[in-house]
Design a protein around this motif. Structure first.
Motif: not given
Ligand SMILES: Cc1ncc(COP(=O)(O)O)c(C=O)c1O
Length: 387
Positions: A279, A313, A366
């Protein structure tokens, strides 16, 4: 058109492999209730619930499996915890970056004599740790913080906060919405007394699942927010005094827990470190591309940290020359890129970051996202912003 999902901070997609099938199998091949039936399919459902508690306890390094409580989401968990133990006259500290899942219950509690102070954070969302101890008063009961900001991804220093809580005998309550299943959390080492989690984000389980893990000491200070049938001690109208029944009334979300169970089994075979690295490598790449697109900040303003230290992230930007809702709408309609625009349920985080009341466009990644997808988003931004 492509469908590029960059709203992982809202809920993860796709869910972990096997989650949908496990839910389907439960609904079509078992479907019975737990704690109520004296037949083998009810016992097998109980086993899945028990194993799910065990998997969560293992994931978060927590020793008391019976103190893993299921709720529909992290919001409900935080309400359970905060409204459960705080009393008039108590004082708590929260970070200046909180989501409304913490702030709305806290503000609601303020009308019944519970006060709070915000631990200040810098304009990149990082906490000013030196200020914490100055804010502690004799009546301070707890520090409550999210682990990572859902607006800009900045992470909070849980190790240091846990140590402060231990030294001042405060409870430490953590909202792990943005980090569970992505970042290692060690409740024991971090001195966390209550960890609230949601099943549908980084854990990659279904919506409608979540819960909290709570130390016995804090559990004993908590009044249950709801009460009702538990399938146990049915001879009495008193709330059970044992865990987890004290905090779990009514029929649980069994299809959801079956899905979460599968997601946790999947997670167990994958290293959190590898997920986190994947990520963050996407995040680094996206930040580089954004900076290459506009290094003046005139067309694209990156909010929060511009590097990869202590962050998730999640990347928020502002587009000073074009309305952000327009940009997000065009990204979706013309490029299939799904983002979130606005204040993301965290008004004070935006005040801290200097983005209130306009908000930001938020991109969140993700483990299944790819650099190709990010390139597509960058190309979209380039065209929309005429760069
Ligand atoms: C930091 C944080 N806390 C709490 C929540 C609320 O999560 P849920 O809607 O699953 O209760 C979110 C959701 O975005 C979040 O990002």
């Amino acid at each position: 058109m492509n469908r590029i999902y960059l709203d992982q901070a809202s809920t993860s997609f796709p869910k972990a492999p096997g989650v949908a099938q496990a839910m389907m199998d439960y609904l079509t091949m078992n479907g019975v209730n737990v704690n109520r039936g004296c037949y083998s399919s009810a016992y097998s459902a109980e086993e899945v619930i028990y194993e799910t508690r065990q998997l969560l306890a293992e994931l978060f390094h927590f020793s008391k499996c019976k103190n893993v409580i299921f709720t529909p989401n992290v919001t409900t968990s935080l309400n359970f915890i905060l409204k459960g133990f705080l009393k008039p006259g108590d004082h708590i500290l929260v970070s200046a970056m909180e989501h409304n899942a913490v702030m709305r219950p806290v503000v609601q509690l303020a009308s019944s004599g519970i006060s709070f102070d915000r631990i200040p954070c810098r304009t990149d969302g990082s906490m000013i740790l030196e200020k914490v101890e100055e804010l502690i008063r004799p009546e301070t009961k707890a520090i409550v913080t999210l682990h990572a900001s859902n607006v800009c991804g900045t992470r909070m220093p849980l190790d240091a906060l846990g140590e402060i809580c231990q030294r001042h005998q405060l409870y430490f309550v953590v909202d792990s919405a943005q980090t569970a299943g992505i970042v290692p959390i060690n409740m024991d080492k971090m001195h966390i007394d209550a960890l609230a989690f949601t099943g549908h984000k980084g854990l990659r389980g279904p919506q409608g699942t979540g819960g909290f893990l709570v130390s016995q000491e804090l559990a004993e200070q908590m009044e249950p927010l709801i009460s009702g049938g538990t399938g146990s001690v049915s001879h009495t109208e008193e709330i059970p005094d044992f865990m987890p029944d004290r905090f779990e009334s009514g029929t649980p979300n069994l299809p959801g827990i079956y899905g979460l169970h599968e997601a946790l089994l999947y997670l167990k075979t994958h290293s959190l470190q590898a997920i986190n690295e994947k990520e963050l490598s996407l995040t680094g790449y996206f930040l580089e591309q954004l900076q290459a697109l506009d290094d003046t900040g005139r067309h694209i303003r990156i909010i929060g940290k511009k590097d990869l230290t202590d962050r998730n992230a999640v990347v928020s930007i502002q587009t000073p020359e074009i309305d952000m809702s327009q940009v997000a709408w065009q990204l979706d309609n013309e490029y299939g890129v799904m983002t979130r625009v606005g204040l993301h349920c965290a008004p004070n985080a935006h005040k801290t970051l200097g983005t209130y009341p306009a908000g930001t466009i938020r991109f969140s990644f993700g483990p299944e996202n790819t650099k190709n997808e990010l390139d597509f988003a960058i190309q979209g931004l380039k065209k929309i912003l005429d760069l």
